[in-house]
Design a protein around this motif. Sequence first.
Motif, PDB file in Angstrom:
ATOM      1  N   HIS A 134      -4.696   2.465 -11.679  1.00 42.35           N
ATOM      2  CA  HIS A 134      -3.863   3.643 -11.925  1.00 42.35           C
ATOM      3  C   HIS A 134      -2.991   3.444 -13.170  1.00 42.35           C
ATOM      4  CE1 HIS A 134      -4.801   6.116  -8.477  1.00 42.35           C
ATOM      5  NE2 HIS A 134      -4.672   5.081  -7.673  1.00 42.35           N
ATOM      6  N   LEU A 135      -2.480   2.232 -13.331  1.00 42.89           N
ATOM      7  CA  LEU A 135      -1.622   1.943 -14.480  1.00 42.89           C
ATOM      8  C   LEU A 135      -2.407   1.750 -15.772  1.00 42.89           C
ATOM      9  CD1 LEU A 135       1.051  -0.567 -13.116  1.00 42.89           C
ATOM     10  CD2 LEU A 135       1.519   1.634 -14.195  1.00 42.89           C
ATOM     11  N   SER A 148       0.831  -1.213   0.000  1.00 44.41           N
ATOM     12  CA  SER A 148       0.000   0.000   0.000  1.00 44.41           C
ATOM     13  C   SER A 148       0.862   1.259   0.000  1.00 44.41           C
ATOM     14  CB  SER A 148      -0.948   0.011   1.205  1.00 44.41           C
ATOM     15  OG  SER A 148      -0.221   0.089   2.421  1.00 44.41           O
ATOM     16  N   GLY A 149       2.058   1.172   0.631  1.00 49.38           N
ATOM     17  CA  GLY A 149       2.986   2.310   0.591  1.00 49.38           C
ATOM     18  C   GLY A 149       3.404   2.634  -0.829  1.00 49.38           C
ATOM     19  N   TYR A 150       3.719   1.608  -1.602  1.00 50.35           N
ATOM     20  CA  TYR A 150       4.063   1.824  -3.008  1.00 50.35           C
ATOM     21  C   TYR A 150       2.878   2.410  -3.780  1.00 50.35           C
ATOM     22  CZ  TYR A 150       8.540  -0.674  -2.722  1.00 50.35           C
ATOM     23  OH  TYR A 150       9.828  -1.048  -2.427  1.00 50.35           O
ATOM     24  N   GLY A 159       2.446   6.249  -5.756  1.00 49.96           N
ATOM     25  CA  GLY A 159       2.480   6.207  -7.211  1.00 49.96           C
ATOM     26  C   GLY A 159       3.450   5.209  -7.801  1.00 49.96           C
ATOM     27  N   LYS A 160       3.981   4.289  -6.975  1.00 55.34           N
ATOM     28  CA  LYS A 160       4.901   3.254  -7.476  1.00 55.34           C
ATOM     29  C   LYS A 160       4.086   1.986  -7.769  1.00 55.34           C
ATOM     30  CE  LYS A 160       8.534   5.881  -6.804  1.00 55.34           C
ATOM     31  NZ  LYS A 160       9.315   6.420  -7.933  1.00 55.34           N
ATOM     32  N   TRP A 161       3.198   2.102  -8.734  1.00 55.70           N
ATOM     33  CA  TRP A 161       2.227   1.028  -8.968  1.00 55.70           C
ATOM     34  C   TRP A 161       2.876  -0.227  -9.522  1.00 55.70           C
ATOM     35  CZ3 TRP A 161       0.485   5.782 -11.778  1.00 55.70           C
ATOM     36  CH2 TRP A 161      -0.101   6.685 -10.894  1.00 55.70           C
ATOM     37  N   THR A 162       3.811  -0.074 -10.431  1.00 53.39           N
ATOM     38  CA  THR A 162       4.481  -1.240 -11.003  1.00 53.39           C
ATOM     39  C   THR A 162       5.249  -2.002  -9.926  1.00 53.39           C
ATOM     40  OG1 THR A 162       4.696  -0.122 -13.139  1.00 53.39           O
ATOM     41  CG2 THR A 162       6.112  -2.021 -12.757  1.00 53.39           C
TER      42      THR A 162
END
Length: 765
Positions: free
Chosen positions: A410-411, A370-372, A376-379
Motif C-alpha cells: 500500500h505504501l 492488522s488493525g492498523y 490505512g495506518k500502514w506506516t
Amino acid sequence: MSPSFPALLSAASRARTLRQLKQLHGKALHHAFHGRLNHWVAVLVARCARLRAPLSYARPLFDSAPRPNAHAFTSMLKYYSQVGAAHGEALALLSRMRDLGVPPDAFAFPFLVKNCSGGSVGSMHAHVMKLGHGADQYVRNAIMDAYARQGRMEVSRKLFDEISETTVVDWNTMVSGYWKWGQEAEARRMFDAMPERNIISWTAMVSGYSKVGEVGKARRTFDSMPERSVVSWNAMLSGYVQNGLAEEALKLFAQMMDAGVRPDETTWVTVVSACSSKGDLALAESLVGFLEERGMKLNCFVKTAMVDMYAKCGNLARARQIFGEMGNRNSVSWNAMISGYARVGNLAASRELFDTMPERNVVSWNSMISGYVQNGKWTTAIELFKSMSRMKDVRADEVTMVSIISACGHLGALETGRWVVDFVAQNKIELSISGYNALIFMYSRCGCMEDAERIFQEMPARDIISYNSLITGFATHGHGIEALELMKKMMEEGIEPDRITFIGVLTACSHAGLAAEGREVFGSIENPTVDHYACMVDLLGRAGQLDAAKKLMDDMPMEPHAGVYGALLNACRIHRRHDLGEHAAGKLFMLEPENAGNYVLLANIYASAGRWDDVENIRQMMRERGVNKMTGYSWVESGGQVHHFMAGDQSHPRIKDIYKVLEEYGRKMRGLGYSADKSWSLRDVEEEEKEEMVGTHSEKLAIGFALLVTEPGTVVRVVKNLRICGDCHVAIKLISQLSGRELLVRDNNRFHCFRDGECSCQDFW
C-alpha cells in the motif's frame, strides 16, 4: 467429631472446586493423616489434574510426600499430561523415580509417552520395551498415538499391524492419525475395515471430513451414526462453523435441542462462534437470552466467544461490558476486544488495550498490526512490527508477514518490503498461498512487475487470488496484452475467471487502449455486474468513444452506480466534453454529494476551458454543502523511512535543497519550451501565482527529494493519494528526459512510468 480418613478421601475425590480441595487438604493436615500420605497425595494430585489447578499448588503438594510411591508418581505424571507441562518436567519425574528405586508401572507410561516430543518418542518406546511393558494395550496405544501425532504414520501402522488382538481404541488411533495428516483415503479404508465401531470412531470421521472441507460427507456420516453423544453433535457443529456455514450450524443446533441433547460448554462456544460469523446482532441477543433463560453458568471460553460475537456484530459496548465482568480474562478475550475496536476504526481504544494487556502473544500483535493495516495506518503497522521483531518472547508468523507485506505494498515501500522478505527467509517463516499472493500484491504495488511475475512462477500452487493479484498488477501498469494472456492461461489450467478477474482484465484493456479486445472480453461475461459496465464505460471513454459509452449506460439492465458516472466524468475530463461532463457530475452530486473528487473533476473541465465563473460556482457549491477537497500528498521512501509532502510544503528538513533542485530543472525545462499549465490551479488568480501553485505540487516535491537523495541511474518511486495533475504529468516527462532517470509515479488510479520524456499511460489517465 473428627472426620475419618476414608470420608476425607472420598470427599477430596469429588471436590468440584479448587477451594473445596484446599479446605479438605487443610483438614487432612489438621488431623495428621501422615501415615497414609502417599495415598492422600495421589488422590489430591489426581483431582488437581481434573480441576486444572496451578502447578504452584500441585507440585508442592506432591513434594510433601518424602518417598512417593508408584501411585503418587503416576498421578503427578497424569497431571503433567493434562495441563500440558513441558516434556522436561515429566522426564525429571521419571529420573526421580529411578533415584528412589520406584519402578514405574504400566499405568505411568501412557502419560510419559504423551509428554514426549521430537525424537524422544523412539527413546521412550525402547525404554518401554526394555522394561517389558510393550504388550500392555494402553502403553502400546499411547506409543502408536505419539508416532501418529508426529506424522510418522508408517511406524504407527507397523505397530498396529503387529498387534494380534486389536481393540477399537487401536483402530480409532489409526483413523484419527490418518485424518490429522489429511490422508482421507487411508482413514476411510481403516474405518471401513473396523470389526467394531464406537461413537468415537464415527465422530473421528465426522471431524476428519469437516477438516478437509468435505462437509457433505461429514453430515452423511453424522446422519448414519447409530448413536450420538454431545461430542458427536459438537463435531458436526464445529465442521459447519469452520467451513463458513453458520446458518447450517444454527439449524443443527436447533435439531440438537429438539433431540433433548444437553449442550456443554464446547457446544455454546461453537454456536456463539456461528453467530459471530453471521454478524447478526438480533440473533446474538436471541442466543444470549436462551442462555440466560436456562441459567447457564458460563466459563471463560464461552464468555470470550460472546465478547467476540458482540464485537463482530458491532455492539462494542456490550462486548466491553462482558469483557469487564470477566474475572479471569485470557489472551483470546483481550484479542477479541482489540480486533473489535480495530474493525470499527477505533484504533486508540485498540492500542490502549494492547498496551495494557498483561501478556501479549503473537495473535495480540497480529490483531493490532492488522488493525492498523485495515485502517490505512500502514506506516504505524510497520513501526509496530519492527518493535515486535525485537521481542524475544514472541515470534512472527505468516499472518504477521501477510499484514506487513500488504502494508509495504500500500505504501509502495519497496526498500522496507525487501527487508521484510529477508526477515521471512532469515526466520524460516513458511509461506502458504496467502503469503505468496501478498508478495505479488506488494511487488505489483511497488512497480516491480518482474518480481511479481517471478513470485507467481515460483509458487508451488496457485489459486484464483494469485491470478487476480497479478492481473490487477498488470492492469495498474497498463499491460493489457499480458493481462489477457494470463486470463487465457488461467482458463487453460481449469480456473474459471470470477468478477474480480474480469474487472482486472477490462481495466488493463482500458489503460492500454485495447478497446476491441475489451469489448470481446465484456461480451464473454455471462452476467456482467454494474462494476463490469463501469469498466466498459471507462474503456470506451478513454478511447474517445464517449457517445458509445453513454449509449451503453442507457442500455444497462440495472441502475448505474457512482462508479459508472465517475468513469464517464473522467473521460469527459480527458476529452473535454463539457455537455456529458455536466450530466455525469449532476448524477454524481446526487449519488455521493460528499465526494469532493467529483466536484474537482468538473471544476477541472471548466478550468481547462477558462470558464472561471463556473469554477467558482463549483467551489461555492462545495462550501454550501460542507464538502472539503481532499488534501493531496505524495510520499517517497528513503533509508527505510517514508517522507511525505503536501503542495507548497515547507516542513521537510531539506525543503530548501528540494526547491533548488526543482528550480534548476524548471530552468532547463523552460529552455525546452515548457510553460506551466496554469489551468490546474483551479483559481482565477494572477498568472505568476498560478505558476507557483502548480510548480509546488506534492508529486514534484517528492521527485525533487528523491533526485536529491538517490544514486544516479536508480529508479525513483513516488506514490500520490490523488490523481496526478496534468501539469505535473508534462513536467515529470521532461524531468525524466533531463535526468536520464526512470521516474515511477503511482497515483490513485494507475502507474505512470516516465522514461526518456515519455509516459507509459500514453497521456490518458
